[in-house]
Design an enzyme around this catalytic site. Sequence first.
Site, PDB file in Angstrom:
ATOM      1  N   ASN A  63       1.583 -21.332  65.122  1.00 39.34           N
ATOM      2  CA  ASN A  63       2.744 -20.440  65.091  1.00 39.34           C
ATOM      3  C   ASN A  63       2.805 -19.847  63.689  1.00 39.34           C
ATOM      4  O   ASN A  63       3.248 -20.504  62.749  1.00 39.34           O
ATOM      5  CB  ASN A  63       4.018 -21.245  65.401  1.00 39.34           C
ATOM      6  CG  ASN A  63       5.274 -20.398  65.252  1.00 39.34           C
ATOM      7  OD1 ASN A  63       5.197 -19.178  65.083  1.00 39.34           O
ATOM      8  ND2 ASN A  63       6.440 -21.034  65.300  1.00 39.34           N
ATOM      9  N   TRP A  64       2.310 -18.612  63.592  1.00 41.46           N
ATOM     10  CA  TRP A  64       2.221 -17.989  62.265  1.00 41.46           C
ATOM     11  C   TRP A  64       3.597 -17.604  61.735  1.00 41.46           C
ATOM     12  O   TRP A  64       3.732 -17.280  60.567  1.00 41.46           O
ATOM     13  CB  TRP A  64       1.327 -16.743  62.323  1.00 41.46           C
ATOM     14  CG  TRP A  64      -0.132 -17.028  62.555  1.00 41.46           C
ATOM     15  CD1 TRP A  64      -0.730 -18.258  62.735  1.00 41.46           C
ATOM     16  CD2 TRP A  64      -1.197 -16.066  62.608  1.00 41.46           C
ATOM     17  NE1 TRP A  64      -2.087 -18.111  62.898  1.00 41.46           N
ATOM     18  CE2 TRP A  64      -2.405 -16.774  62.835  1.00 41.46           C
ATOM     19  CE3 TRP A  64      -1.249 -14.665  62.506  1.00 41.46           C
ATOM     20  CZ2 TRP A  64      -3.644 -16.132  62.939  1.00 41.46           C
ATOM     21  CZ3 TRP A  64      -2.479 -14.026  62.620  1.00 41.46           C
ATOM     22  CH2 TRP A  64      -3.666 -14.753  62.829  1.00 41.46           C
ATOM     23  N   LYS A  65       4.602 -17.570  62.563  1.00 43.50           N
ATOM     24  CA  LYS A  65       5.945 -17.097  62.185  1.00 43.50           C
ATOM     25  C   LYS A  65       5.818 -15.700  61.554  1.00 43.50           C
ATOM     26  O   LYS A  65       4.914 -14.957  61.918  1.00 43.50           O
ATOM     27  CB  LYS A  65       6.618 -18.117  61.271  1.00 43.50           C
ATOM     28  CG  LYS A  65       6.590 -19.531  61.885  1.00 43.50           C
ATOM     29  CD  LYS A  65       7.514 -20.485  61.240  1.00 43.50           C
ATOM     30  CE  LYS A  65       7.388 -21.845  61.938  1.00 43.50           C
ATOM     31  NZ  LYS A  65       8.375 -22.809  61.491  1.00 43.50           N
TER      32      LYS A  65
ATOM     33  N   HIS B  72      12.230 -21.061  70.264  1.00 41.47           N
ATOM     34  CA  HIS B  72      11.983 -21.753  68.988  1.00 41.47           C
ATOM     35  C   HIS B  72      13.323 -21.979  68.283  1.00 41.47           C
ATOM     36  O   HIS B  72      14.220 -21.147  68.375  1.00 41.47           O
ATOM     37  CB  HIS B  72      11.039 -20.919  68.119  1.00 41.47           C
ATOM     38  CG  HIS B  72      10.554 -21.670  66.925  1.00 41.47           C
ATOM     39  ND1 HIS B  72      11.313 -21.812  65.788  1.00 41.47           N
ATOM     40  CD2 HIS B  72       9.413 -22.377  66.706  1.00 41.47           C
ATOM     41  CE1 HIS B  72      10.645 -22.568  64.916  1.00 41.47           C
ATOM     42  NE2 HIS B  72       9.488 -22.918  65.456  1.00 41.47           N
TER      43      HIS B  72
ATOM     44  N   GLU C 127      14.204 -21.564  65.375  1.00 41.74           N
ATOM     45  CA  GLU C 127      14.604 -20.476  64.475  1.00 41.74           C
ATOM     46  C   GLU C 127      15.236 -19.335  65.269  1.00 41.74           C
ATOM     47  O   GLU C 127      16.136 -18.652  64.769  1.00 41.74           O
ATOM     48  CB  GLU C 127      13.380 -20.006  63.665  1.00 41.74           C
ATOM     49  CG  GLU C 127      12.995 -21.040  62.610  1.00 41.74           C
ATOM     50  CD  GLU C 127      11.524 -21.092  62.264  1.00 41.74           C
ATOM     51  OE1 GLU C 127      10.775 -20.146  62.571  1.00 41.74           O
ATOM     52  OE2 GLU C 127      11.121 -22.112  61.666  1.00 41.74           O
TER      53      GLU C 127
ATOM     54  N   GLU D  48      10.131 -30.111  69.216  1.00 38.70           N
ATOM     55  CA  GLU D  48      10.125 -29.839  67.786  1.00 38.70           C
ATOM     56  C   GLU D  48      11.464 -30.262  67.191  1.00 38.70           C
ATOM     57  O   GLU D  48      12.428 -29.479  67.217  1.00 38.70           O
ATOM     58  CB  GLU D  48       9.918 -28.345  67.526  1.00 38.70           C
ATOM     59  CG  GLU D  48       8.604 -27.795  68.035  1.00 38.70           C
ATOM     60  CD  GLU D  48       8.155 -26.576  67.249  1.00 38.70           C
ATOM     61  OE1 GLU D  48       7.033 -26.581  66.772  1.00 38.70           O
ATOM     62  OE2 GLU D  48       8.947 -25.634  67.100  1.00 38.70           O
TER      63      GLU D  48
ATOM     64  N   GLY E  85       8.913 -27.444  59.001  1.00 35.41           N
ATOM     65  CA  GLY E  85       8.749 -26.845  57.675  1.00 35.41           C
ATOM     66  C   GLY E  85       9.291 -27.699  56.547  1.00 35.41           C
ATOM     67  O   GLY E  85       9.401 -27.235  55.405  1.00 35.41           O
TER      68      GLY E  85
ATOM     69  N   SER F 101       5.892 -30.102  61.069  1.00 35.29           N
ATOM     70  CA  SER F 101       5.109 -30.640  59.947  1.00 35.29           C
ATOM     71  C   SER F 101       3.873 -31.412  60.398  1.00 35.29           C
ATOM     72  O   SER F 101       3.471 -32.376  59.760  1.00 35.29           O
ATOM     73  CB  SER F 101       5.991 -31.494  59.026  1.00 35.29           C
ATOM     74  OG  SER F 101       7.031 -30.702  58.478  1.00 35.29           O
TER      75      SER F 101
ATOM     76  N   GLY G 259       2.997 -24.886  62.520  1.00 36.35           N
ATOM     77  CA  GLY G 259       3.462 -23.765  61.712  1.00 36.35           C
ATOM     78  C   GLY G 259       2.639 -23.645  60.440  1.00 36.35           C
ATOM     79  O   GLY G 259       1.542 -23.082  60.445  1.00 36.35           O
ATOM     80  N   GLY G 260       3.152 -24.218  59.359  1.00 34.94           N
ATOM     81  CA  GLY G 260       2.537 -24.072  58.039  1.00 34.94           C
ATOM     82  C   GLY G 260       1.037 -24.331  58.012  1.00 34.94           C
ATOM     83  O   GLY G 260       0.274 -23.557  57.414  1.00 34.94           O
TER      84      GLY G 260
END
Length: 247
Positions: free
Chosen positions: A9-11, A94, A96, A165, A171, A209, A230-231
């Site tokens: 997930n590149w966001k 998600h 966010e 999640e 994150g 994470s 993600g990251g």
Amino acid sequence: MTNKLIAGNWKMNGSLAANAALLQGILPALAGAACEVAVCVPAAYLAQCQTLLAGSSGELGAQDLSAHEAGAYTGEVSAAMLRDFGVRYAIVGHSERRQYHGETDAVVAEKAQRALAAGITPIVCLGETLAERDAGQTEEIVKRQLAAVIHLNGHCISEIVVAYEPVWAIGTGKTATPEQAQAVHAVLRAQLLAASTQAGRIRILYGGSMNPTNVASLLAQPDIDGGLIGGASLKAADFLSIIAAAS
Ligand code: PGA
């Protein structure tokens, strides 16, 4: 059980140059991977990433889609538009989006429905906040979030992917322990099995994470069928380590 799914997930990250460099670092190594790999990219880069992924085993994913079919919804992207670019997966709900865009359980369920109707597999995200966990509400929250999706999509629920999640792990560098994650995954699995006899094949991903260090112990759990990353999906070496652990 189907093979594991590792979805990046590149966001809201990337550029034409950075995306090309990242995928050039990842795609050649996918030939030997025994898991499925997808990258969920910003909508603006779908065309670029479709081209870059062509001929590889990597799948293209989106990070969201509209709950509406078409029409006067300025700024939104429909399921059919995603389909035009060969999108195979779309993240829905998600945390966010729930937090910053006010997406309710009902809207998330509608988005999953739109995706399914267009032949796109929704990756339905669920998870509790730290306050909810501390209040002992984790199970109640995730079951409520999943129930809305099952309610609207019960007839084809075995076609979805679920991603647990925990909001406090996204994150932050704080990962749920493998046991904490497995406990929630088992609750979700039971809820899905109650809705469909086919639910054993639904992949339930963990996200929050996940990194090259913790991936093996998380994926060793019986109900963790992959990861939403993600990251660590923005660094080719880290993403490849996670893919290797899932293969
Ligand atoms: P993270 O993000 O791996 O950076 O915690 C996961 C996600 O939000 O999907």
